[in-house]
Enzyme design. Structure first.
Site, PDB file in Angstrom:
ATOM      1  CG  ASP A 225      48.910 114.831 121.865  1.00 51.71           C
ATOM      2  OD1 ASP A 225      48.365 115.061 120.771  1.00 51.71           O
ATOM      3  OD2 ASP A 225      49.651 113.848 122.070  1.00 51.71           O
TER       4      ASP A 225
ATOM      5  CG  ASN B  80      51.619 119.408 114.510  1.00 55.86           C
ATOM      6  OD1 ASN B  80      51.486 120.117 115.507  1.00 55.86           O
ATOM      7  ND2 ASN B  80      51.638 118.082 114.615  1.00 55.86           N
TER       8      ASN B  80
HETATM    9  C1  IPE Z   1      52.716 117.739 119.641  1.00 51.75           C
HETATM   10  O1  IPE Z   1      51.662 116.865 119.436  1.00 51.75           O
HETATM   11  C2  IPE Z   1      52.431 119.054 118.984  1.00 51.75           C
HETATM   12  C3  IPE Z   1      51.310 119.818 119.498  1.00 51.75           C
HETATM   13  C4  IPE Z   1      50.555 119.507 120.522  1.00 51.75           C
HETATM   14  C5  IPE Z   1      51.042 121.034 118.818  1.00 51.75           C
HETATM   15  P1  IPE Z   1      51.674 115.792 118.267  1.00 51.75           P
HETATM   16  O2  IPE Z   1      50.433 115.000 118.409  1.00 51.75           O
HETATM   17  O3  IPE Z   1      51.898 116.454 116.967  1.00 51.75           O
HETATM   18  O4  IPE Z   1      52.970 114.934 118.622  1.00 51.75           O
HETATM   19  P2  IPE Z   1      53.314 113.414 118.332  1.00 51.75           P
HETATM   20  O5  IPE Z   1      53.158 113.194 116.868  1.00 51.75           O
HETATM   21  O6  IPE Z   1      52.365 112.598 119.125  1.00 51.75           O
HETATM   22  O7  IPE Z   1      54.712 113.265 118.819  1.00 51.75           O
HETATM   23  C1  IPE Z   2      46.880 118.078 119.385  1.00 54.16           C
HETATM   24  O1  IPE Z   2      45.972 117.066 119.117  1.00 54.16           O
HETATM   25  C2  IPE Z   2      46.693 119.282 118.482  1.00 54.16           C
HETATM   26  C3  IPE Z   2      47.748 119.459 117.475  1.00 54.16           C
HETATM   27  C4  IPE Z   2      48.807 118.727 117.342  1.00 54.16           C
HETATM   28  C5  IPE Z   2      47.573 120.563 116.552  1.00 54.16           C
HETATM   29  P1  IPE Z   2      46.241 116.003 117.982  1.00 54.16           P
HETATM   30  O2  IPE Z   2      45.725 116.526 116.696  1.00 54.16           O
HETATM   31  O3  IPE Z   2      47.672 115.601 117.955  1.00 54.16           O
HETATM   32  O4  IPE Z   2      45.333 114.797 118.453  1.00 54.16           O
HETATM   33  P2  IPE Z   2      45.724 113.261 118.481  1.00 54.16           P
HETATM   34  O5  IPE Z   2      47.022 113.152 119.231  1.00 54.16           O
HETATM   35  O6  IPE Z   2      45.852 112.819 117.065  1.00 54.16           O
HETATM   36  O7  IPE Z   2      44.592 112.611 119.205  1.00 54.16           O
HETATM   37 MG    MG Z   3      48.738 114.204 118.941  1.00 53.95          MG
END
Ligand code: IPE
Ligand code: IPE
Ligand code: MG
Length: 246
Positions: free
Chosen positions: A21, A69
């Site tokens: 993340d 997502n």
């Molecule tokens: C969880 O991260 C999913 C992945 C890392 C693929 P998200 O960024 O989507 O989760 P939330 O929205 O912070 O819970």
């Molecule tokens: C994790 O990084 C990757 C996926 C969920 C695909 P994020 O895209 O959630 O990055 P932040 O949390 O918005 O910084």
């Molecule tokens: Mg994220």
């Protein structure tokens, strides 16, 4: 000295699960598009995969794209899907060289056909590799997985294949998408968020959770060693008392 030298080989987790993340925030900090963060996250994936394999970890599960997502802007989803295709094509040879098997969990039928094809090819090509299994959670969510398992078990009861009274924890585990692997002993989440986000809810029942504020594109082997070192210095009691597990 590297934290690697402090690790106890006898206490190495067999299965590590990671929520990668913070890609979006990492990019934003540099005034770049979120998608630049995802592309930069690939370096971390490669480094950590190599690091885990070197340590003798058997299974590394990476949360790459959640069911939720799909609710992101189309531009970002499209960029993630093409990054996936590119990375798989580019990295299959490295997986072969490092004797790493690729697998996926999640609703891969919902992925664009191009992504699905590339994945299936890479999975088939690496199927005989035995050093470590790299599991990508793609279009995955734990509630989706558990719902699917319940449906399958209900059907087996209806068809008379299993008796309701014979349903136990193993029945459920064996219907999850992770059935062939042990439960993760360690779950790492980067970016400072301290939640599970619908990841491996059943499987993480007794996992040690490790949260770091590092954003995923900055995460490297050395950070993995630190997480494992932290894990190895915890007392895992499984409901017992300290004297019993010593
Ligand atoms: C969880 O991260 C999913 C992945 C890392 C693929 P998200 O960024 O989507 O989760 P939330 O929205 O912070 O819970
Ligand atoms: C994790 O990084 C990757 C996926 C969920 C695909 P994020 O895209 O959630 O990055 P932040 O949390 O918005 O910084
Ligand atoms: Mg994220």
């Amino acid at each position: 000295m590297s934290t690697k030298d402090l690790l106890n080989q006898d206490k190495m987790p067999k299965h590590i699960a990671i929520i990668m993340d913070g890609n979006g925030r990492w990019a934003k900090q540099q005034g770049k598009l979120r998608t630049f963060g995802h592309a930069s996250g690939v370096t971390a994936v490669k480094d950590v995969t190599e690091g885990a394999a070197e340590l003798g970890v058997e299974v590394l599960t990476l949360y790459a794209f959640s069911t939720e997502n799909w609710n992101r802007p189309k531009f970002e989803i499209d960029a993630l899907m093409s990054l996936l295709v590119q990375t798989i094509s580019k990295e299959t040879e490295t997986l072969m060289k490092n004797n790493i098997r690729l697998a996926t969990i999640g609703d891969t039928n919902s992925l664009p056909s191009g992504v699905k094809e590339k994945l299936e090819k890479a999975i088939a090509k690496t199927a005989g590799n035995s050093r470590m299994t790299l599991v990508l959670a793609l279009s995955y969510s734990s509630r989706w997985e558990i719902t699917k398992a319940v449906r399958e078990i209900a059907n087996e009861v209806k068809e008379g294949k299993i008796d309701v009274d014979a349903i136990n924890e193993n029945t459920i585990s064996s219907h999850l998408t992770t059935s062939e692997w042990p439960d993760p002993e360690l779950m790492i989440r980067t970016s400072g968020e301290t939640r599970i986000s619908n990841y491996l809810l059943w499987q993480l029942a007794y996992a040690e959770l490790y949260f770091t504020t590092k954003l995923w594109p900055d995460f490297r082997k050395e950070d993995l060693y630190e997480a494992i070192y932290n894990y190895q210095n915890r007392e895992r009691r499984f409901g017992m008392i300290s004297e019993q597990v010593k």
